[in-house]
Design a protein around this motif. Structure first.
Motif, PDB file in Angstrom:
ATOM      1  N   GLY A 153      18.557  28.706   8.910  1.00 54.15           N
ATOM      2  CA  GLY A 153      18.262  28.520   7.499  1.00 54.15           C
ATOM      3  C   GLY A 153      17.928  29.823   6.804  1.00 54.15           C
ATOM      4  N   LEU A 154      17.558  30.842   7.583  1.00 51.17           N
ATOM      5  CA  LEU A 154      17.186  32.139   7.011  1.00 51.17           C
ATOM      6  C   LEU A 154      18.387  32.893   6.439  1.00 51.17           C
ATOM      7  N   SER A 155      19.600  32.429   6.726  1.00 48.37           N
ATOM      8  CA  SER A 155      20.773  33.080   6.141  1.00 48.37           C
ATOM      9  C   SER A 155      20.992  32.632   4.693  1.00 48.37           C
ATOM     10  N   LYS A 156      20.272  31.603   4.268  1.00 53.85           N
ATOM     11  CA  LYS A 156      20.400  31.086   2.906  1.00 53.85           C
ATOM     12  C   LYS A 156      19.161  31.310   2.059  1.00 53.85           C
ATOM     13  N   ALA A 157      18.029  31.547   2.707  1.00 58.72           N
ATOM     14  CA  ALA A 157      16.784  31.729   1.961  1.00 58.72           C
ATOM     15  C   ALA A 157      15.929  32.791   2.646  1.00 58.72           C
ATOM     16  N   ALA A 158      15.429  33.750   1.864  1.00 57.73           N
ATOM     17  CA  ALA A 158      14.636  34.849   2.421  1.00 57.73           C
ATOM     18  C   ALA A 158      13.182  34.434   2.581  1.00 57.73           C
ATOM     19  N   LEU A 159      12.962  33.481   3.485  1.00 54.92           N
ATOM     20  CA  LEU A 159      11.614  32.950   3.690  1.00 54.92           C
ATOM     21  C   LEU A 159      10.755  33.880   4.536  1.00 54.92           C
ATOM     22  N   MET A 160      11.402  34.663   5.397  1.00 55.51           N
ATOM     23  CA  MET A 160      10.675  35.553   6.299  1.00 55.51           C
ATOM     24  C   MET A 160      11.322  36.935   6.243  1.00 55.51           C
ATOM     25  N   PRO A 161      10.864  37.807   5.372  1.00 53.88           N
ATOM     26  CA  PRO A 161      11.482  39.128   5.221  1.00 53.88           C
ATOM     27  C   PRO A 161      11.553  39.936   6.514  1.00 53.88           C
ATOM     28  N   GLU A 162      10.652  39.648   7.438  1.00 54.00           N
ATOM     29  CA  GLU A 162      10.649  40.397   8.688  1.00 54.00           C
ATOM     30  C   GLU A 162      11.784  39.991   9.629  1.00 54.00           C
ATOM     31  N   THR A 163      12.598  39.014   9.232  1.00 52.15           N
ATOM     32  CA  THR A 163      13.757  38.616  10.043  1.00 52.15           C
ATOM     33  C   THR A 163      15.060  39.099   9.409  1.00 52.15           C
ATOM     34  N   ILE A 164      15.006  40.135   8.621  1.00 48.78           N
ATOM     35  CA  ILE A 164      16.149  40.561   7.818  1.00 48.78           C
ATOM     36  C   ILE A 164      17.403  40.834   8.641  1.00 48.78           C
ATOM     37  N   ALA A 165      17.293  41.562   9.745  1.00 46.94           N
ATOM     38  CA  ALA A 165      18.475  41.880  10.553  1.00 46.94           C
ATOM     39  C   ALA A 165      19.041  40.622  11.202  1.00 46.94           C
ATOM     40  N   TYR A 166      18.164  39.788  11.724  1.00 47.46           N
ATOM     41  CA  TYR A 166      18.577  38.519  12.333  1.00 47.46           C
ATOM     42  C   TYR A 166      19.315  37.655  11.313  1.00 47.46           C
ATOM     43  N   ALA A 167      18.736  37.525  10.122  1.00 43.75           N
ATOM     44  CA  ALA A 167      19.353  36.696   9.086  1.00 43.75           C
ATOM     45  C   ALA A 167      20.711  37.246   8.663  1.00 43.75           C
ATOM     46  N   MET A 168      20.814  38.572   8.561  1.00 44.65           N
ATOM     47  CA  MET A 168      22.102  39.189   8.217  1.00 44.65           C
ATOM     48  C   MET A 168      23.173  38.863   9.261  1.00 44.65           C
ATOM     49  N   SER A 169      22.798  38.953  10.524  1.00 41.83           N
ATOM     50  CA  SER A 169      23.764  38.692  11.591  1.00 41.83           C
ATOM     51  C   SER A 169      24.237  37.240  11.557  1.00 41.83           C
ATOM     52  N   LYS A 170      23.340  36.331  11.232  1.00 39.76           N
ATOM     53  CA  LYS A 170      23.709  34.924  11.140  1.00 39.76           C
ATOM     54  C   LYS A 170      24.500  34.629   9.865  1.00 39.76           C
ATOM     55  N   GLY A 171      24.235  35.389   8.799  1.00 39.50           N
ATOM     56  CA  GLY A 171      25.033  35.253   7.586  1.00 39.50           C
ATOM     57  C   GLY A 171      26.486  35.590   7.851  1.00 39.50           C
ATOM     58  N   ALA A 172      26.705  36.626   8.643  1.00 40.29           N
ATOM     59  CA  ALA A 172      28.078  36.977   9.031  1.00 40.29           C
ATOM     60  C   ALA A 172      28.704  35.873   9.871  1.00 40.29           C
ATOM     61  N   LEU A 173      27.892  35.243  10.718  1.00 40.21           N
ATOM     62  CA  LEU A 173      28.389  34.126  11.534  1.00 40.21           C
ATOM     63  C   LEU A 173      28.796  32.948  10.649  1.00 40.21           C
ATOM     64  N   ASP A 174      28.082  32.740   9.559  1.00 40.50           N
ATOM     65  CA  ASP A 174      28.442  31.673   8.621  1.00 40.50           C
ATOM     66  C   ASP A 174      29.817  31.918   7.995  1.00 40.50           C
ATOM     67  N   VAL A 175      30.053  33.164   7.605  1.00 38.49           N
ATOM     68  CA  VAL A 175      31.365  33.520   7.031  1.00 38.49           C
ATOM     69  C   VAL A 175      32.458  33.321   8.068  1.00 38.49           C
ATOM     70  N   PHE A 176      32.193  33.750   9.291  1.00 37.57           N
ATOM     71  CA  PHE A 176      33.139  33.566  10.391  1.00 37.57           C
ATOM     72  C   PHE A 176      33.474  32.087  10.567  1.00 37.57           C
ATOM     73  N   THR A 177      32.471  31.238  10.467  1.00 33.24           N
ATOM     74  CA  THR A 177      32.671  29.798  10.630  1.00 33.24           C
ATOM     75  C   THR A 177      33.671  29.266   9.610  1.00 33.24           C
ATOM     76  N   ARG A 178      33.486  29.637   8.359  1.00 37.07           N
ATOM     77  CA  ARG A 178      34.392  29.137   7.308  1.00 37.07           C
ATOM     78  C   ARG A 178      35.822  29.628   7.515  1.00 37.07           C
ATOM     79  N   TYR A 179      35.979  30.906   7.786  1.00 36.11           N
ATOM     80  CA  TYR A 179      37.321  31.448   7.959  1.00 36.11           C
ATOM     81  C   TYR A 179      38.013  30.890   9.194  1.00 36.11           C
ATOM     82  N   LEU A 180      37.262  30.767  10.292  1.00 36.37           N
ATOM     83  CA  LEU A 180      37.873  30.273  11.523  1.00 36.37           C
ATOM     84  C   LEU A 180      38.312  28.823  11.384  1.00 36.37           C
ATOM     85  N   SER A 181      37.623  28.059  10.538  1.00 32.50           N
ATOM     86  CA  SER A 181      38.043  26.671  10.327  1.00 32.50           C
ATOM     87  C   SER A 181      39.450  26.609   9.740  1.00 32.50           C
TER      88      SER A 181
END
Length: 263
Positions: free
Chosen positions: A155-183
Motif C-alpha cells: 500500500g506504500l506505493s500509493k500513499a506516503a504513510l511512512m516516509p522512512e520506507t521511501i526506497a522500498y515503496a519506490m521499488s514496489k511502485g516499479a513492480l506495479d508498473v511491471f504488473t500492468r505492462y506484463l498483463s
C-alpha cells in the motif's frame, strides 16, 4: 490407504488448484508462508523458495505435508547476478512446468531518506524489482497457458504513510508498473498478472518495531478502516482467489489488501 494419504488425495482432487504447480518466492516465512500454505490447501503442489533460512523453508514444507498437501523447498538468494536462472534450474529438477508464480520475496529496511546509501538502494531494487522481472521473463516458457502471475506489492506505493520506507515503496511502485505492462504481454496466452498490496502485516519483517510496542501497534491499527493489523492468512486468501479460475477475468489490477488503510 492411511489417514494422511486419504486426506492428501482429497486435497489434490477437490481443491480449486488441484493438479496445479505453484512457486512462491520468499515462501518460508511471513506472508510468503501464508500464501504457500493456502495454495497447498487448495490442492496446488508448491515450491517454497527461500533465500537463506533453510530451516524455516523445511518447516513450511513439513506443515504443508502434515496438512495433506505437497511441497518442496528451493534455496536460492535473490538480488544476485544470475539469480533467476539459478532458481529456475533448481525448480526444473523437481517439477515439470508451472501454473502459478507468486513474486513475494522482498527486502527493505525502515530508514530515513538521508541515510540510504547506494549499496542498500541497489539491493532493494535488485530483490524487489529486478528479480521478479527476470523470474517472469525466464519463467514464461515454463508457465502454462491460462496461468497466473501474482506480484506482492504494498500500500506504500500509493500513499506516503511512512516516509522512512521511501526506497522500498519506490521499488514496489516499479513492480506495479511491471504488473500492468506484463498483463498486456501475456494476455494473449490467457495468463493473468495482478498485484496484491498488503498494508501493515504482523510478520517477522515488521517484528522489530511492531511486536511488543503497544504505541506502534495502536497507531498501525488506527490506519485501517477495519481497526487492526493484517495477518499473513488475510493476504494469502486474496492471492488464492487470484490464483483460482474464479479470477480468470481479472488482470493488470492492483488490489488493495490494506484493510482500508488507504480509504
Amino acid at each position: 490407504m492411511g489417514v494422511l494419504d486419504a486426506r492428501t488425495a482429497t486435497v489434490r482432487t477437490t481443491g480449486r488448484l488441484a493438479g496445479k504447480t505453484a512457486l512462491v518466492t520468499g515462501g518460508s516465512r511471513g506472508i510468503g508462508r501464508g500464501i504457500a500454505e493456502r495454495l497447498a490447501r487448495e490442492g496446488a503442489r508448491v515450491a517454497v523458495h527461500y533465500g537463506g533460512n533453510e530451516t524455516a523453508a523445511k518447516e513450511t514444507v513439513t506443515a504443508i505435508e502434515a496438512a495433506g498437501g505437497e511441497a518442496f523447498a528451493i534455496g536460492r538468494e535473490l538480488g544476485t547476478p544470475g539469480d533467476a536462472a539459478a532458481l529456475w534450474a533448481a525448480f526444473d529438477e523437481a517439477a515439470d512446468g508451472l501454473d502459478i508464480l507468486v513474486n513475494n520475496a522482498g527486502t527493505g529496511a525502515r530508514r530515513p531518506f538521508a541515510t540510504i546509501d547506494e549499496e542498500e538502494y541497489d539491493r532493494v531494487f535488485a530483490v524487489n524489482t529486478k528479480a521478479p522481472f527476470f523470474l517472469a521473463q525466464q519463467g514464461v516458457d515454463r508457465l502454462r497457458d491460462g496461468g497466473r502471475i501474482i506480484n506482492v506489492s504494498t500500500g506504500l506505493s500509493k500513499a506516503a504513510l511512512m516516509p522512512e520506507t521511501i526506497a522500498y515503496a519506490m521499488s514496489k511502485g516499479a513492480l506495479d508498473v511491471f504488473t500492468r505492462y506484463l498483463s498486456k504481454v501475456l494476455g494473449p496466452r490467457r495468463i493473468t498478472v495482478n498485484a496484491v498490496a498488503p498494508g501493515i502485516v504482523d510478520t517477522d519483517m515488521n517484528a522489530g518495531w511492531l511486536r511488543g510496542n503497544e504505541k506502534a501497534l495502536a497507531s498501525s491499527a488506527a490506519l485501517s478502516a477495519l481497526g487492526g493489523v493484517g495477518t499473513p492468512a488475510e493476504i494469502a486468501d486474496v492471492v488464492a482467489f487470484l490464483a483460482s479460475d474464479d479470477a480468470r477475468w481479472v488482470t493488470g489490477h492492483w488490489i488493495d489488501a490494506t484493510g482500508g488503510s488507504l480509504a
